[in-house]
Write an enzyme that holds these catalytic residues in place. Structure first.
Site, PDB file in Angstrom:
ATOM      1  N   HIS A 247     -18.052  11.610  18.263  1.00  0.00           N
ATOM      2  CA  HIS A 247     -18.895  10.409  18.145  1.00  0.00           C
ATOM      3  C   HIS A 247     -19.999  10.376  19.198  1.00  0.00           C
ATOM      4  O   HIS A 247     -21.172  10.287  18.862  1.00  0.00           O
ATOM      5  CB  HIS A 247     -18.057   9.129  18.260  1.00  0.00           C
ATOM      6  CG  HIS A 247     -18.890   7.890  18.363  1.00  0.00           C
ATOM      7  ND1 HIS A 247     -19.415   7.251  17.265  1.00  0.00           N
ATOM      8  CD2 HIS A 247     -19.323   7.191  19.438  1.00  0.00           C
ATOM      9  CE1 HIS A 247     -20.134   6.213  17.664  1.00  0.00           C
ATOM     10  NE2 HIS A 247     -20.085   6.154  18.970  1.00  0.00           N
TER      11      HIS A 247
ATOM     12  N   HIS B 238     -23.595 -29.551  25.013  1.00  0.00           N
ATOM     13  CA  HIS B 238     -24.893 -29.469  24.357  1.00  0.00           C
ATOM     14  C   HIS B 238     -26.058 -29.560  25.341  1.00  0.00           C
ATOM     15  O   HIS B 238     -27.205 -29.384  24.938  1.00  0.00           O
ATOM     16  CB  HIS B 238     -25.031 -30.585  23.312  1.00  0.00           C
ATOM     17  CG  HIS B 238     -24.276 -30.315  22.054  1.00  0.00           C
ATOM     18  ND1 HIS B 238     -22.960 -29.928  22.043  1.00  0.00           N
ATOM     19  CD2 HIS B 238     -24.670 -30.364  20.742  1.00  0.00           C
ATOM     20  CE1 HIS B 238     -22.563 -29.763  20.788  1.00  0.00           C
ATOM     21  NE2 HIS B 238     -23.575 -30.017  19.982  1.00  0.00           N
TER      22      HIS B 238
ATOM     23  N   GLU C 149     -27.302 -18.869  14.220  1.00  0.00           N
ATOM     24  CA  GLU C 149     -28.379 -18.735  15.209  1.00  0.00           C
ATOM     25  C   GLU C 149     -28.749 -17.272  15.469  1.00  0.00           C
ATOM     26  O   GLU C 149     -29.922 -16.920  15.558  1.00  0.00           O
ATOM     27  CB  GLU C 149     -27.989 -19.405  16.534  1.00  0.00           C
ATOM     28  CG  GLU C 149     -27.816 -20.915  16.460  1.00  0.00           C
ATOM     29  CD  GLU C 149     -26.404 -21.336  16.103  1.00  0.00           C
ATOM     30  OE1 GLU C 149     -26.113 -22.545  16.174  1.00  0.00           O
ATOM     31  OE2 GLU C 149     -25.574 -20.453  15.762  1.00  0.00           O
TER      32      GLU C 149
ATOM     33  N   HIS D  12     -25.097  11.322  20.563  1.00  0.00           N
ATOM     34  CA  HIS D  12     -24.106  11.067  19.514  1.00  0.00           C
ATOM     35  C   HIS D  12     -24.378  11.991  18.327  1.00  0.00           C
ATOM     36  O   HIS D  12     -25.132  11.628  17.420  1.00  0.00           O
ATOM     37  CB  HIS D  12     -24.186   9.606  19.056  1.00  0.00           C
ATOM     38  CG  HIS D  12     -23.937   8.611  20.143  1.00  0.00           C
ATOM     39  ND1 HIS D  12     -24.846   8.373  21.144  1.00  0.00           N
ATOM     40  CD2 HIS D  12     -22.878   7.798  20.379  1.00  0.00           C
ATOM     41  CE1 HIS D  12     -24.352   7.432  21.967  1.00  0.00           C
ATOM     42  NE2 HIS D  12     -23.172   7.079  21.518  1.00  0.00           N
TER      43      HIS D  12
END
Length: 663
Positions: free
Chosen positions: A260, A471, A409, A29
């Protein structure tokens, strides 16, 4: 300060080393290094506090290339400033097998690479941990020993990834004013213009999260310097939106997605050489330019020597503690504290959930290991990660030991990695095991980097009950075990929990996950044993009686109790049965063949019991072994209902074994 002409030549050295390396590798890149060369040159020659000859100096500024695909920018800087690990040959071997110059920067490959980046957003999220780590260590040891900045270069991709919001909102809330993010605002992503997919006002987003924001021309050295000066004086973290031209200097590809992620090609490179007045051969850096860069690399030696002088004059006990913490070694007295605690557990025989026994172990650990920093993703009362020693870290008050990460999280796990990488800190952070899915990319990178981040994952099975299948983790233990260099612990009682914590803290180059129950479990280890029996991953908990074992039952966590009850049933029917507790399948797999064979044994019937999926267990029980566990998702109901409903009971284990015995 370099003249403008010298600055341009120094920046062009980055550009041409980068495009030549990408061209030789035929992969990479070049666009970011070409567009951000001015930013990097100003930062490294005028602001960044570092010493290339002493790269691990504790009070250096940290530079994090969050946009890791632009790795040649970093490698060029490390070579030019004189880091020993990155030679010109390493630059020429960019992206080749065995080189230090991997496709994306990898922590541990070379000094000066502070963290592994490439998965976008991870670097900026790590940086929150680095910046918080600096403040925590500063609160503990003062300005004389800890006073540095964390600089980040991030791209559009880093800011589009959802983790960036988790990270920046936490940093803004905590007022981490020594965190400075430079955004390579070039309007281009892989697919083309950023406007194809995004129209976010990024400075407004950062400002809304409590950041100082600045907008500059990222190709103007004085504008860059002015913004960095202002950022260093801010009482908040700072975003510098630097407008750049991706692939600057490329005659036809600059400012487009074509520059890029692909080599420029010989013709385009020749055009760039002409446009930027760079008449040198590939990989040739003229002596005056290299000398100027090497001087920049040595610029920090004076500051480092002054810091070493301050460290030498520091009170001997304080200096020793600082050096111990930065070395990552645990304090003396840690093993004795664990031994005393295990003796107490053998006497008390507590019947508690392992999330509670983890908290009990942490109460002991946090009393003797001052560098542990706890936290939770808004589940403190459920994860049991807070102890009497850990009061909340708040904006401006960084001398405490608990981080309220909020419902973030992924950001939590990545920030924990930054805390670990900063040095002097051992972080642990909690959530529910099922939400490890939200943290997993950062957990994987902890394993890839080989660092001591400790993840406390409670509510580890259908045993959490009424919250239901959303859960209840069923595949998560297996999924985390599948990550190389990641220890997943599932302790069966309070003694195993203490031993698992001891191993996690001792293990400096492997992250750990502790999978812990919501439901109470009886004490199974009721006699004190000095040895840490969990250290080999599996051990015989109950031997067969009345002859050679006909059945061996392997179990983890809450299912060890079930295995022992099944053993009682089988023994009562005349079938000698042994039980092996497997607190860490990952560590067990690393043991020598003789130990593994001895633990697995020769019983005709081998059964594994775990309230999760079978994956990973065939290595122990064989493909023809019996597995008692889950084959699908959980359900809503009480724990008593669910274990019976899914057939994870002592009776079911005993019947399955007897069916096989009577075959």
């Amino acid at each position: 300060m370099p003249s403008r002409e010298q600055h341009d030549r120094m920046a062009n050295a980055i550009r041409f080393l980068s495009m030549d390396a990408v061209e030789k590798a035929n992969s990479g890149h070049p666009g970011l290094p070409m567009g951000c060369a001015d930013i990097a040159t100003v930062l490294f020659t005028r602001f960044l506090k570092f010493d290339a000859r002493n790269p691990h100096w504790a009070d250096r500024d940290r530079f994090i290339l969050s946009a890791g695909h632009g790795s040649m920018l970093l490698y060029s800087l490390l070579y030019l400033t004189g880091y020993e690990d990155i030679t010109l040959d390493e630059i020429k071997n960019f992206r080749q097998l065995g080189s230090r110059t991997a496709g994306h920067p990898e922590y541990g490959h070379a000094a000066g690479i502070e963290t592994t980046t490439g998965p976008l957003g991870q670097g900026i999220a790590n940086s929150v941990g680095f910046a918080l780590g600096e403040r925590i260590m500063n609160a503990a040891f003062g300005d004389d020993l800890v006073d540095h900045y964390t600089y980040v270069l991030a791209g559009d991709g880093c800011l589009m990834e959802g983790i960036s919001q988790e990270a920046l909102s936490l940093a803004g809330h905590l007022k981490l004013n020594k965190l400075i993010v430079i955004w390579d605002d070039n309007n281009i992503s892989i697919d083309g213009a950023v406007s194809l997919s995004d129209s976010t006002d990024q400075p407004a987003r950062f400002a809304a999260s409590g950041w100082n924001t600045l907008k500059i021309d990222g190709m103007d050295p004085e504008a860059i310097a002015g913004a960095l000066e202002a950022a260093r004086k801010s009482d908040r973290p700072t975003l510098i939106a630097a407008k750049t031209t991706i692939g600057f200097g490329a005659p036809t590809k600059a400012g487009t997605s074509k520059v890029h992620g692909s080599p420029l090609g010989a013709e385009e490179i020749a055009g760039a050489r002409k446009a930027l007045g760079w008449s040198y051969e590939p990989f040739d850096v003229p002596a005056d330019v290299l000398d100027a860069w090497r001087a920049a690399g040595a610029r920090g030696a004076e500051a480092r020597e002054a810091w070493e002088g301050r460290l030498a004059k520091t009170d001997a006990a304080r200096r020793a503690e600082f050096e111990r913490r930065m070395s990552g070694k645990l304090p003396q007295g840690f093993d004795a504290a664990i031994a005393d605690y295990k003796k107490k557990l053998a006497e008390d025989k507590p019947k508690v959930a392992t999330r509670k026994s983890s908290e009990m172990a942490l109460e002991v650990i946090n009393g003797v290991v001052p560098e542990t920093i706890g936290g939770s993703a808004d589940l403190t009362g459920s994860n049991n990660t807070k102890t009497s020693q850990t009061k909340p870290i708040t904006p401006g008050n960084y001398g405490e030991r608990y981080v309220h990460y909020g419902i973030r999280e992924h950001g939590m796990a990545a920030a924990m990695n930054g805390l670990t990488l900063h040095g002097g800190i051992i972080p642990y952070g909690g959530t529910f095991l099922t939400f490890s899915d939200y943290a997993r990319p950062a957990m994987r990178l902890a394993s890839l980097m080989g660092i001591r981040s400790i993840f406390v994952m409670t509510h580890d099975s259908i045993g959490l009950g009424e919250d239901g299948p959303t859960h209840q983790p069923v595949e998560h233990v297996a999924a985390l075990r599948a990550i190389p260099n990641h220890n997943v612990f599932r302790p069966a009682d309070a003694t195993e929990a203490a031993e698992c914590w001891q191993i996690a803290l001792e293990t400096e180059k492997t992250p750990s996950t502790l999978a812990l129950t919501r439901q109470n479990l009886p004490a199974l280890r009721t006699t004190y044993v000095e040895e840490n029996l969990c250290r080999k991953g599996a051990y015989e908990l109950a031997a067969a009686e009345g002859g050679e074992a006909a059945v061996t039952i392997f179990a983890t966590g809450s299912e060890v109790e079930i295995a022992l009850k099944a053993r009682d049933l089988l023994q009562g029917h005349g079938h000698p049965t042994r039980v092996v507790s497997v607190p860490c399948l990952d560590i067990f797999e690393q043991q020598d063949e003789a130990y593994r064979k001895a633990i697995i044994g020769k019983a005709a019937v081998k059964v594994a019991v775990e309230a999760g999926i079978r994956q990973g267990w065939d290595a122990v029980i064989g493909s023809d072994g019996i597995f008692v566990g889950m084959t699908g998702f959980g359900a809503s109901g009480t724990i008593e209902q669910l274990y019976a409903h899914f057939g994870i009971t002592a009776e079911a284990v005993a019947k399955a074994a007897e069916r096989r015995l009577h075959g």
